[in-house]
Scaffold this motif. Sequence first.
Motif, PDB file in Angstrom:
ATOM      1  N   SER A 185       0.824  -1.205   0.000  1.00 31.18           N
ATOM      2  CA  SER A 185       0.000   0.000   0.000  1.00 31.18           C
ATOM      3  C   SER A 185       0.860   1.257   0.000  1.00 31.18           C
ATOM      4  CB  SER A 185      -0.930  -0.002   1.208  1.00 31.18           C
ATOM      5  OG  SER A 185      -1.867  -1.066   1.125  1.00 31.18           O
ATOM      6  N   GLN A 186       2.019   1.189   0.638  1.00 29.51           N
ATOM      7  CA  GLN A 186       2.940   2.321   0.598  1.00 29.51           C
ATOM      8  C   GLN A 186       3.385   2.619  -0.838  1.00 29.51           C
ATOM      9  OE1 GLN A 186       5.786   0.632   3.494  1.00 29.51           O
ATOM     10  NE2 GLN A 186       5.501   2.471   4.734  1.00 29.51           N
ATOM     11  N   TYR A 187       3.643   1.576  -1.609  1.00 29.30           N
ATOM     12  CA  TYR A 187       4.064   1.765  -2.996  1.00 29.30           C
ATOM     13  C   TYR A 187       2.938   2.366  -3.841  1.00 29.30           C
ATOM     14  CZ  TYR A 187       8.636  -0.451  -2.652  1.00 29.30           C
ATOM     15  OH  TYR A 187       9.936  -0.713  -2.332  1.00 29.30           O
ATOM     16  N   ALA A 188       1.722   1.937  -3.583  1.00 26.91           N
ATOM     17  CA  ALA A 188       0.586   2.522  -4.300  1.00 26.91           C
ATOM     18  C   ALA A 188       0.446   3.999  -3.942  1.00 26.91           C
ATOM     19  CB  ALA A 188      -0.692   1.767  -3.960  1.00 26.91           C
ATOM     20  N   TYR A 189       0.635   4.314  -2.670  1.00 25.18           N
ATOM     21  CA  TYR A 189       0.576   5.712  -2.237  1.00 25.18           C
ATOM     22  C   TYR A 189       1.674   6.549  -2.903  1.00 25.18           C
ATOM     23  CZ  TYR A 189      -2.990   5.966   1.459  1.00 25.18           C
ATOM     24  OH  TYR A 189      -4.180   6.025   2.161  1.00 25.18           O
ATOM     25  N   THR A 190       2.844   5.969  -3.066  1.00 32.34           N
ATOM     26  CA  THR A 190       3.938   6.702  -3.704  1.00 32.34           C
ATOM     27  C   THR A 190       3.556   7.125  -5.113  1.00 32.34           C
ATOM     28  OG1 THR A 190       5.635   5.570  -2.395  1.00 32.34           O
ATOM     29  CG2 THR A 190       6.343   6.554  -4.477  1.00 32.34           C
ATOM     30  N   THR A 191       2.862   6.260  -5.834  1.00 33.06           N
ATOM     31  CA  THR A 191       2.392   6.616  -7.176  1.00 33.06           C
ATOM     32  C   THR A 191       1.366   7.749  -7.104  1.00 33.06           C
ATOM     33  OG1 THR A 191       2.824   4.409  -8.053  1.00 33.06           O
ATOM     34  CG2 THR A 191       1.214   5.756  -9.243  1.00 33.06           C
ATOM     35  N   LEU A 192       0.486   7.713  -6.114  1.00 29.47           N
ATOM     36  CA  LEU A 192      -0.467   8.811  -5.948  1.00 29.47           C
ATOM     37  C   LEU A 192       0.267  10.113  -5.676  1.00 29.47           C
ATOM     38  CD1 LEU A 192      -3.411   7.284  -3.859  1.00 29.47           C
ATOM     39  CD2 LEU A 192      -2.984   7.206  -6.317  1.00 29.47           C
ATOM     40  N   GLU A 193       1.309  10.061  -4.855  1.00 29.96           N
ATOM     41  CA  GLU A 193       2.132  11.250  -4.592  1.00 29.96           C
ATOM     42  C   GLU A 193       2.699  11.810  -5.895  1.00 29.96           C
ATOM     43  OE1 GLU A 193       4.417  11.155  -0.352  1.00 29.96           O
ATOM     44  OE2 GLU A 193       4.995   9.624  -1.791  1.00 29.96           O
TER      45      GLU A 193
END
Length: 605
Positions: A198-206
């Motif tokens: 989920s952290q990696y998915a958030y990084t893409t959102l960032e």
Amino acid sequence: MNNILFLIRAKAYTFSICLLLLTGTACKKEVANTKPVSISEQIENLYTTELSHCINALDSLALLKNTHDNIENYKKARLHFKSIEPILSFIDKDNYKSLNAPNILQIHEEDPTDIKIRNPFGFQVIEELLHEPQIDSLKIKETISITNSRLKLIKKNIHIDFKDHHIIWLLRNEIARIATTGITGYDSPVLSQSLQESQYAYTTLEKIITLSKDKFQSEALYQNILKAIAEAKQVLNHDFDSFDRYVFIKDHINTQLKLLVSMQKDWQVAFPFQLALSNNIISLFSAETLNADYFTDYKSDTTNLASKIAFGKTLFNDVNLSKNHDMACATCHIKEKAFTDGRRVFDDRQTRNSPTLTYATYQQAYFHDARTGSLEGQIVGVVNNHNEFNMTMDSIIVRVRKNPEYKRLLDSLYNNKRDDFNIRHSIASYVRTLSAFNSKFDRNINNQENTLTDNEIKGFNLFTGKAQCATCHFAPVFNGTIPPEYKETEMELIGVPQKNDTINATISEDLGRYYTYKTPERKHFFKTPTIRNIEKTGPYMHNGVYNTLEEIVDFYNRGGGAGIGINAELQTLPPDPLNLTQDEQNDLIAFMKTLTDNDLNETNN
């Protein structure tokens, strides 16, 4: 000689000057013709880069060097896949679903002449195969090959052209996906690395938000959104079992949803329509979270809707719609019992338990065996059933029109002469109102009160974590309709026994979905129901075999049917025991009881 050298040097110097002038001219011309790279192109470049890394990691995994390297290469591939998840799942939902499918047989039943049965592939399948006691190298390599071929095909056909509302939709869908499936372990069945993923998915959102910086009128809002995501990523740096999902959703997910609404106002986004998730949601758990019209084919029939709902409620309670004038919808769906009847099955007329109608609108299939695709269609099933109304819709129309008030309402509320549809629509419109979202849990997670006990919060965290309940019962409705697109309502084979027996258990004689299309692989499959109001909806399971929540939790804790000796080859529920302590089982039950609507009478508009 000196003159000759001078001429040579002069010519060389002149040539160099000309070359520099030509180069400078060319550079200026190139700069003049260069267009700014659009946000869509930048997102496409980000997507392509991560996709390439994912493909390369799978290529390395295909070498199958040793156990340690295999797992590490898989993790790399998986994390790059999670990095592209927000984009891939938005622009290519079907391929995303295939690549992220659980390791169970895929059965697609369009009609009796079009039944497709396919072996799954993708990351979850690879993850489980890598952790088998006996590694099947050929099968792993074949699955990797199919998965990577699909990724390479996707890479060849990339074209992203986002408008502002597409970016907002993408961000909202991924935030909801992280909350409803990402942090639950839904798609990390063995490694349980969901929080890191989920952290990696958030990084893409960032990165997408950063690329969109020039769209913001408010610098403060831009910074607040990035700060909220950064804080969420930090909180996700935690072990799986003890992670506080309740606080994460309450303090982080809901905050992000609110900021997203501010963001779309700041961008002055105009949405052409709504998806399953409403365009203005500020909480994952509210009556405004889901767009009810998304779940019906009759979106346009909203004129005089309040009066149609009232008419539908009257019909819902009228016994004159049944052949012998002795049964109404309300006979089996009693509001005080959360619109169930409190019986194992209804007298001798039925072989299946009466399901709750609360939150029934938020699914894509109806009846225990999912044989109907709409509430309007479900009503036809009840009318035609010899053990229920035992009528035809034509006969229903005659009886309705014999009632002067009903006749007046039909003629005044509907501008068409489709009495069949209009009667069904009015009843279905009433049923769609039975979704209060005002339970103790809802009120607490929305900061309307602070009354949840520590045990109830622990129960929610167990439900969405260690106990794996939320991998089938998805928030916010806690049924089997898969977020965030909510296009499909899952069916499962969990091995429900014929009797409440843990010693000599045999599987229920009811073959469930099999009766619809006679697909052998669908024997004993049933729709995943909502657990909202579960405290009031017992007895439980399609055959009412369990009377208490304690018995239900014990069944799942043992590993479903497999845990009580039932050998169902295609059981979709993991067969391993959950190993919940007695205190954990009690906490789980305490949480489920917080999902009882505050006042069931209030759900009746």
